[in-house]
Enzyme design. Structure first.
Site, PDB file in Angstrom:
ATOM      1  N   LYS A  67       9.434  -8.987  37.808  1.00 49.43           N
ATOM      2  CA  LYS A  67      10.014 -10.281  38.212  1.00 49.43           C
ATOM      3  C   LYS A  67       9.050 -11.017  39.134  1.00 49.43           C
ATOM      4  O   LYS A  67       8.843 -12.221  39.007  1.00 49.43           O
ATOM      5  CB  LYS A  67      11.331 -10.055  38.964  1.00 49.43           C
ATOM      6  CG  LYS A  67      12.461  -9.561  38.097  1.00 49.43           C
ATOM      7  CD  LYS A  67      13.750  -9.537  38.906  1.00 49.43           C
ATOM      8  CE  LYS A  67      14.838  -8.811  38.188  1.00 49.43           C
ATOM      9  NZ  LYS A  67      15.986  -8.502  39.033  1.00 49.43           N
ATOM     10  N   HIS A 120      14.492  10.646   9.364  1.00 49.51           N
ATOM     11  CA  HIS A 120      13.480  10.250   8.382  1.00 49.51           C
ATOM     12  C   HIS A 120      12.396   9.393   9.022  1.00 49.51           C
ATOM     13  O   HIS A 120      11.623   8.734   8.328  1.00 49.51           O
ATOM     14  CB  HIS A 120      14.148   9.522   7.219  1.00 49.51           C
ATOM     15  CG  HIS A 120      15.126  10.416   6.507  1.00 49.51           C
ATOM     16  ND1 HIS A 120      14.813  11.086   5.344  1.00 49.51           N
ATOM     17  CD2 HIS A 120      16.385  10.802   6.843  1.00 49.51           C
ATOM     18  CE1 HIS A 120      15.852  11.825   4.973  1.00 49.51           C
ATOM     19  NE2 HIS A 120      16.819  11.669   5.877  1.00 49.51           N
ATOM     20  N   GLU A 162      17.436   3.829  34.766  1.00 45.90           N
ATOM     21  CA  GLU A 162      17.352   3.085  36.028  1.00 45.90           C
ATOM     22  C   GLU A 162      17.792   3.941  37.205  1.00 45.90           C
ATOM     23  O   GLU A 162      17.398   3.698  38.337  1.00 45.90           O
ATOM     24  CB  GLU A 162      18.217   1.817  35.965  1.00 45.90           C
ATOM     25  CG  GLU A 162      17.443   0.618  35.467  1.00 45.90           C
ATOM     26  CD  GLU A 162      18.151  -0.718  35.675  1.00 45.90           C
ATOM     27  OE1 GLU A 162      17.600  -1.708  35.205  1.00 45.90           O
ATOM     28  OE2 GLU A 162      19.236  -0.780  36.278  1.00 45.90           O
TER      29      GLU A 162
HETATM   30  O1  PA5 Z   1      22.041  -1.873  36.759  1.00 51.05           O
HETATM   31  C1  PA5 Z   1      21.629  -2.891  37.295  1.00 51.05           C
HETATM   32  O2  PA5 Z   1      21.856  -3.141  38.481  1.00 51.05           O
HETATM   33  C2  PA5 Z   1      20.847  -3.916  36.512  1.00 51.05           C
HETATM   34  O3  PA5 Z   1      20.595  -3.510  35.213  1.00 51.05           O
HETATM   35  C3  PA5 Z   1      21.608  -5.229  36.453  1.00 51.05           C
HETATM   36  O4  PA5 Z   1      22.845  -5.038  35.855  1.00 51.05           O
HETATM   37  C4  PA5 Z   1      20.841  -6.309  35.688  1.00 51.05           C
HETATM   38  O5  PA5 Z   1      19.575  -6.470  36.247  1.00 51.05           O
HETATM   39  C5  PA5 Z   1      21.589  -7.630  35.716  1.00 51.05           C
HETATM   40  O6  PA5 Z   1      21.829  -8.032  37.031  1.00 51.05           O
HETATM   41  P1  PA5 Z   1      22.879  -9.131  37.391  1.00 51.05           P
HETATM   42  O7  PA5 Z   1      24.226  -8.673  37.011  1.00 51.05           O
HETATM   43  O8  PA5 Z   1      22.738  -9.322  38.877  1.00 51.05           O
HETATM   44  O9  PA5 Z   1      22.489 -10.376  36.626  1.00 51.05           O
END
Ligand code: PA5
Length: 451
Positions: free
Chosen positions: A426, A312, A291
């Site tokens: 989303k 394996h 990310e």
């Molecule tokens: O790293 C990030 O920002 C995302 O992976 C969030 O942690 C994830 O989308 C969950 O978001 P939230 O804590 O707002 O529910």
């Protein structure tokens, strides 16, 4: 202390080339500490371990809440996704027995931790409810935004179950929420229901939040020492801040090495471990790096492997497939247990050459043999070694990976702290489900799909 060894990449990238990045890495560091780089509103993680370690009142509140919930429960359900899930699971799995779920209540040190809201599986959540029908449990719901669909619908489901089982006031004593200080639906809900609440600092993004209550509360509830975790992380924070030279600063060395390998066309990094306990450390790392770096058409693809199991399955590809990969191995020096191969007088399986040898020693030879084979097969190898799997060493490793990730992102020229790409799915999902405010997108997507 965690060490990074890059000798096995010198056959691919000359040492000088890596060390010539010293000035650019120093610049990335100063962007982090002086808050001058991209995403500078989200640099709170950089000084978090030492700050939180010193905040004894907050640590006590986390530990007290964890013990209170644990005292009421055989099971603890942690509801969250992405950065609000993976860090806690990574640490809890690394420190727990591989067979925790099969241990009796007396053998287990704390409630068994289960997870919800990390997927939208209908069967998964139905089966979870059935388990909860027959056990005493508590809930920790974690969402920074408070609006993420997966944990939000899971929480709605589990809250209803909990209230039916324990009554409204009983349920509110069994639920703790970790969320933003002021915004979001979860904050509003937690305040109105009277749940104990913990705050995720505004300047810490999800995937950098394991050392906030996001990770600390579930880890404490699972019976582990969060002070030691923070102490380990604070030690690494100190080293990463003070040590400028590559040789003494593991985060600088790792970031520069992977950047050099990427420039050489090594677009995939496989993080490999040799014990199933760290499978979720690898999952957490995949999220952290994926990310943070994968944007604007660039970024190393973070993959994971669990050796020797995956030797394996993926072993053939790694040894012999497209040469666009490099491997980073997490090597753990000491094991928690001692287990030796028994001798067999008949030796029909011809394994007596291993009699009396520890499984750990055999695993180490597998690790060494694999790394030699992979390097000879054209796969550069970075070695990250830690002493053992305990809270202190995990804290060090968490901070090390976070710091190196931020430097790596800055070397690549991206903002390591945003995730605009996550919105695309989303938007389509909300359009397909008819969420208010998505009418235009809904018409477009339905038209596209000829619905
Ligand atoms: O790293 C990030 O920002 C995302 O992976 C969030 O942690 C994830 O989308 C969950 O978001 P939230 O804590 O707002 O529910």
């Amino acid at each position: 202390m965690l060490k990074v060894n890059i000798e096995n990449i010198f056959g691919f990238v000359p040492k000088d080339e890596i060390y010539s990045l010293e000035a650019r890495v120093a610049e990335a560091n100063s962007s982090i500490y002086n808050k001058t780089g991209k995403g500078s509103d989200f640099l709170g993680w950089a000084g978090l371990p030492s700050r939180t370690f010193a905040d004894t009142a907050e640590l006590k509140r986390i530990n007290d809440c964890a013990s209170r919930l644990a005292g009421l429960s055989d099971l603890m359900v942690v509801i969250g996704i992405g950065g609000s899930y993976l860090g806690a699971r990574a640490v809890i799995d690394a420190l727990s027995s591989n067979f925790n779920a099969l241990l009796s209540k007396n053998e287990r040190r704390a409630p068994l931790v289960l997870y919800a809201g990390n997927n939208i599986g209908e069967d998964y959540h139905t089966e979870l409810l059935k388990v909860l029908d027959n056990a005493d449990y508590s809930l920790i719901v974690i969402s920074k935004s408070g609006t993420t669909t997966e944990p939000a619908i899971a929480f709605r489901l589990l809250k209803e179950h909990c209230e039916k089982k324990y009554g409204k006031s009983g349920a509110s004593k069994r639920i703790a929420a970790v969320t933003d200080s002021s915004r979001g639906a979860l904050k509003k809900l937690a305040d109105s229901e009277g749940y104990e609440t913990f705050v995720i600092p505004d300047d810490v993004g999800g995937r950098f939040s394991v050392l906030t209550p996001v990770g600390l509360l579930p880890i404490a509830a699972a019976g582990f020492d969060i002070s030691k975790l923070l102490q380990g992380a604070a030690g690494m924070e100190n080293i990463c801040r003070k040590e400028c030279s590559f040789d003494n600063n593991p985060a600088n060395l790792y970031a520069a090495s992977r950047f050099s390998l990427y420039n050489l066309g090594k677009a995939i990094e496989i993080l490999a471990g040799y014990t199933p306990n760290i499978n979720y450390i690898i999952e957490w790392w995949k999220q952290l790096y994926g990310e943070s770096e994968g944007k604007n058409g660039i970024g190393i693809f973070p993959a994971g492997a669990n050796f020797t199991t995956d030797l394996h399955s993926m072993g053939q590809w790694i040894q012999d497939g497209v040469r666009n990969i490099f491997e980073t191995v997490i090597s753990i020096k000491e094991q928690c247990h001692i287990l030796k191969v028994p001798n067999d007088a008949n030796n029909l399986d011809e394994l007596n050459f291993l009699s009396g040898k520890r499984f750990g020693e055999i695993n180490k030879m597998a690790e060494l043999g694999t790394s030699i084979a992979h390097v000879e097969g054209g796969v550069p190898n970075i070695l990250i070694s830690i002493e053992k799997l305990d809270e202190t060493n995990l804290g060090e490793m968490i901070y090390f990976f976070e710091k190196a990730c931020a430097i790596s992102g800055y070397l690549l020229g991206v903002n390591p702290f945003d995730q605009p790409g996550v919105e695309a799915y989303k938007k389509n999902m909300f359009a397909l489900l008819g969420k208010h405010g998505f009418e235009k997108e809904s018409a477009e997507i339905r038209n596209k799909l000829k619905l």
